[in-house]
Structure formats: structure tokens, C-alpha cells
Write a protein that holds these residues in place. Structure first.
Motif, PDB file in Angstrom:
ATOM      1  N   THR A   1      -8.851   0.213   0.386  1.00 35.95           N
ATOM      2  CA  THR A   1      -8.360  -0.712   1.424  1.00 35.95           C
ATOM      3  C   THR A   1      -8.056  -2.115   0.941  1.00 35.95           C
ATOM      4  O   THR A   1      -7.431  -2.897   1.653  1.00 35.95           O
TER       5      THR A   1
ATOM      6  N   GLU B   1     -15.414   2.027  -3.985  1.00 33.59           N
ATOM      7  CA  GLU B   1     -14.474   2.982  -3.396  1.00 33.59           C
ATOM      8  C   GLU B   1     -13.738   2.359  -2.204  1.00 33.59           C
ATOM      9  O   GLU B   1     -12.520   2.531  -2.045  1.00 33.59           O
ATOM     10  N   HIS B   2     -14.465   1.608  -1.375  1.00 32.59           N
ATOM     11  CA  HIS B   2     -13.854   0.989  -0.184  1.00 32.59           C
ATOM     12  C   HIS B   2     -12.781  -0.006  -0.578  1.00 32.59           C
ATOM     13  O   HIS B   2     -11.699  -0.043   0.025  1.00 32.59           O
TER      14      HIS B   2
ATOM     15  N   SER C   1     -20.271   2.588  -3.529  1.00 32.43           N
ATOM     16  CA  SER C   1     -19.548   2.938  -2.302  1.00 32.43           C
ATOM     17  C   SER C   1     -18.593   1.818  -1.910  1.00 32.43           C
ATOM     18  O   SER C   1     -17.506   2.071  -1.368  1.00 32.43           O
ATOM     19  N   GLU C   2     -18.984   0.579  -2.190  1.00 29.13           N
ATOM     20  CA  GLU C   2     -18.106  -0.554  -1.896  1.00 29.13           C
ATOM     21  C   GLU C   2     -16.916  -0.588  -2.853  1.00 29.13           C
ATOM     22  O   GLU C   2     -15.819  -0.998  -2.482  1.00 29.13           O
TER      23      GLU C   2
ATOM     24  N   LEU D   1     -13.301  -5.708   2.098  1.00 25.57           N
ATOM     25  CA  LEU D   1     -14.732  -5.468   2.019  1.00 25.57           C
ATOM     26  C   LEU D   1     -15.418  -6.074   3.241  1.00 25.57           C
ATOM     27  O   LEU D   1     -15.088  -7.180   3.656  1.00 25.57           O
TER      28      LEU D   1
END
Length: 467
Positions: free
Chosen positions: A156, A151-152, A148-149, A159
């Protein structure tokens, strides 16, 4: 009060400081990707109708599921083939640079980036893989993250993280002959335990660390995670700068001068305070080999397998009993009496050109012991493979009776065709010896390339002294 190296890099990437216990928001300079932890992240972007924020700060390779033999033929494992095909499709759709099988720059994700000069001092580097800590050898703040990180970061280039604690690991003195950085880090993990570095960034310091090559430093930082740490770091110095200069993605000309000026500031201040400090004397170290089922269960090669009844701590006693039973060992037996079936030289820990040169130097003029079923030598990247072949190392390995393979994670984790069978025992230059790590029921002893090569000659766990 001064600040540590880790704190400086953190501060330089701070986008927003968290308030009332909330995490900070950090800018991420580089994200490395591979086929195992990226599919869900790409799918998340696809479902949200998003594109990566900065394509030029993402780079992918194929490593975990890749076959290391017959790479020009169809992958016999359907699951592995699907994961590799999915990465290729995703990278093409989203425009992410990919180094796949057959590409000269393909390799284990933690090995190919430094070779290309993508890894640089003062950077923040992440990847969906725990051994991302490898890049800390350059003075980068590098660590593994969850899917999931991933994807983040893709969406963006940032983190959310709470600041880590800091731990100084001071290693002073002169390393004895035959003792390597792999032995240093195994000794550290045995000392602090597999959870000793939890929540910390480890900074390796001292005379012995400064004398290490860049490749040896990468081995140290690579295994920081095995001590429970979030990351490992070494302050950049002339050794670092010399390694980087002239690499494909390293700065050039005026940009190099500017980068160098900044890189030289990346060191812990004299008055900085660490949350914890650990000291080791390098001259007291010997080659270290694991006897159990985690990297913290290691001892000098001249020691004996522990006798559980002699261990006072109940938890440690139970852990040793279980490990000895799984490993099929006899309590109290000399480690040097342990016979192995397989030797694996490779992985993101010890599959670099320096490691292969070391092993080849020991193996030259010898042949593997008759009791050894197979010796696998797997370079960490295709560039390493090409360089080794240019130097004639491949012929030394094949003359020795070893199998010379293409780049990939290989037997380090048994996610590909290079697996062991139940009860098979290996000496391995990789980073983990968990139960079943190299195949269901497989038994793994971790060591340096020196010990692995000597063991391949004699058939039992050996050091240079035994040759």
C-alpha cells in the motif's frame, strides 16, 4: 502554538487521521529491505496475489548474513546462503532493485542509502530493522518496523501508526579533544536509560550538534533506538545540503532549488513544546565506554567499574551484579585496566569513511598489541571500501596487523562468519553489547573508533591521552 520537526514531517505525510483512538495512516516515501526481515513479507504478497504498490520506492541490499571475506566463494553457512538466495529470488520476481554481494552499491542497509542520496530531509523512511533511525540525521522521520508492516508498506505504500511523543535533547558547548558523537550518544543513553525514550522521537539540538558532520550525526541517530526511542532526528541545515548535493539520487537543477526551499522549513518552531527535554553540556563529556550488557551501562573511560553494593536502587543493583558477572569483571576495577582480545571497527554506527580515516590516523606507524588476537576493520558499504582503498587506508590497516574486509554487518551481530567465542572480549564500534550479541558467551564493550584504535595499540581499553 508551533510544531516540532517530527510533527511537521508527520503532518506532511498524513493520509488519514485516526478517529476515536485509532491510528493515523501515513504515506511512506522509501522502504529499505534486506535478507532477514523480508522473506515473509514477499511470501505474503505472493499468497495474496499482490504486487508492490510503488516498486521505485523499495530498494534492497544484502548485509546481515553476508560474509565479509572470500565473497567470490560459496557461502559456507547454509542458513545464510539460503536467506541471501531467497532475497535475490524475491527481488527478481517482484522487480525490486537489489544491491547484492559484489555490487559497488552494496552495503549495510542504513549506510548505502545516504551515500546514494536516497535519504533526504522530510521523508518518511522505514525498514525491517531497528537502526533505521540512522536516517533521521537528515531530518527524515525514519524507524524500524515489523515483518507484517513490511508487507503492508509493500502492498500500500502506507503505514498505520499512532503519533509519537517528542523529546528534545539539547547538547550545547564545545566537545573536548578526543570526544566524538559516539560518546555523546552513549552519555545520553546512560543518562536517560535504555527505556528513557520509549514512545518518543528524539530531536538532537544545540551548538554541539550543529557542529557535527553528517556522518557523526548519523551515529547519533543510529543509536536513538538504544535509548528506547522510536526515532531520532536532527534538523537539516547547510551541512545536510552540502552532503546531499550531487549524489546520484539527489534532486538536480530546478528540482534541487524546490527541494531546498522545502527542506529549509524543516525545523522546530520557536514556540513548539516538547513532551520532555534533556540537557547536556558537551564540554563536560569524556570518551565513554560500556562496562555492562546494555548500551545504558556506560561510563567515562577514566571511571571504575561500578560496585553493586554501592548502588541504592535494588533493580539497578541486581542488573549491575548480573552484568559484571557475565562480563567477567571485578567491581571497582579501573575501566582502563580491562584487557581485550578483539577489536571491531565497523557497523552501521561507525563504519563510514570518516570513522575509518579516524582509526587509520591513530593506527598509522603502529602495530596491534601482541595480546590482541585480531582486529577487524569492516566498511559499512562497498562505496566506503572503494574510497578507503583509493585513499590508502586499507594498507595502513593491514600494516597495523588488522584484517581488511568487505562491506557488511559483520561482527556487530554475529549472524555471519564473523563471530567471537565464549569468554572472548571485544572493544567494538557497533551499537549493542547484549549478552551473546557478537557470539555466544562473547563480551562486548562499546566505544568510539578513537578508543577502539587506541585500545588496539595498547591492548587495554585506552584513550588518545594514553598513547
Amino acid at each position: 502554538m508551533g510544531t516540532t520537526l517530527a510533527e511537521k514531517v508527520w503532518a506532511d505525510h498524513l493520509v488519514r487521521r485516526g478517529e476515536n483512538g485509532a491510528p493515523d495512516l501515513l504515506y511512506i516515501d522509501l522502504m529499505l529491505m534486506h535478507e532477514v526481515t523480508s522473506p515473509q513479507a514477499f511470501e505474503g504478497l505472493r499468497l495474496a496475489g499482490r504486487k508492490p504498490r510503488h516498486i521505485d520506492q523499495l530498494i534492497a541490499t544484502e548485509d546481515h548474513n553476508t560474509p565479509t571475506a572470500n565473497i567470490d566463494r560459496p557461502n559456507p553457512d547454509k542458513t545464510s546462503a539460503l536467506q541471501l538466495q531467497t532475497l535475490e529470488r524475491n527481488c527478481k520476481e517482484f522487480g525490486v532493485r537489489l544491491h547484492g554481494l559484489g555490487d559497488a552499491d552494496q552495503g549495510i542497509v542504513h549506510a548505502f542509502a545516504p551515500i546514494l542520496g536516497l535519504t533526504q530531509p522530510g521523508m518518511t523512511i522505514v525498514c525491517g530493522d531497528s537502526h533505521t533511525s540512522t536516517h533521521g540525521a537528515f531530518g527524515a522521520l525514519a524507524f524500524g518496523i515489523g515483518t507484517s508492516e513490511v508487507e503492508h508498506v509493500m502492498a500500500t505504500q502506507t503505514l498505520s501508526l499512532k503519533p509519537f511523543k517528542t523529546m528534545a535533547i539539547n547538547v550545547d558547548g564545545e566537545l573536548p579533544a578526543g570526544v566524538t558523537s559516539k560518546d555523546i550518544i552513549l552519555a545520553i543513553i546512560a543518562k536517560i536509560g535504555t527505556g528513557g525514550g520509549q514512545g518518543h522521537v528524539l530531536e538532537y539540538r544545540g551548538e554541539a550538534i550543529r557542529k557535527l558532520s553528517m556522518e557523526a550525526r548519523m551515529t547519533m541517530c543510529n543509536m536513538s533506538i538504544e535509548g528506547g526511542a522510536r526515532a531520532g532526528m536532527i534538523a537539516p541545515d547547510e551541512t545536510t545540503f552540502e552532503y546531499l548535493k550531487g549524489r546520484p539520487h539527489a534532486p538536480e537543477g530546478e528540482m534541487w532549488d524546490q527541494a531546498l526551499e522545502y527542506w529549509k522549513t524543516l525545523k522546530t518552531d520557536d514556540d513548539a513544546v516538547f513532551d520532555r527535554t534533556v540537557n547536556l553540556n558537551a564540554s563536560d563529556l569524556a570518551p565513554v565506554v560500556t562496562w555492562g550488557t546494555n548500551p545504558g551501562q556506560g561510563l567515562p573511560i577514566t571511571a571504575n567499574v561500578p560496585v553493586p553494593q554501592e548502588i541504592p536502587d535494588a533493580n539497578a543493583r541486581a542488573s549491575a551484579t548480573s552484568a559484571i558477572e557475565y562480563m567477567g569483571l571485578t567491581p571497582g576495577m579501573p575501566i582502563k585496566d580491562i584487557a581485550v582480545d578483539t577489536v571491531f571497527i565497523g557497523s552501521c554506527t561507525n563504519g563510514r569513511i570518516e570513522d575509518l580515516r579516524t582509526a587509520a590516523k591513530i593506527m598509522k606507524g603502529h602495530h596491534k598489541a601482541k595480546s590482541i588476537h585480531r582486529v577487524l576493520v569492516v566498511p559499512a558499504s562497498s562505496r566506503v571500501r572503494l574510497q578507503a582503498e583509493q585513499e590508502g587506508l586499507d594498507k595502513i590497516f593491514t600494516d597495523f596487523g588488522a584484517e581488511w574486509r568487505n562491506a557488511g554487518c559483520s561482527m556487530c551481530l554475529g549472524m555471519n562468519a564473523d563471530k567471537m567465542v565464549p569468554g572472548e572480549r571485544s572493544i567494538s564500534t557497533s551499537n549493542r553489547n547484549f549478552e551473546g550479541r557478537q557470539g555466544k558467551g562473547a563480551r562486548t564493550h562499546l566505544s568510539s573508533p578513537i578508543v577502539a584504535a587506541a585500545t588496539a595499540i595498547r591492548g587495554t581499553i585506552s584513550s588518545l591521552e594514553d598513547l
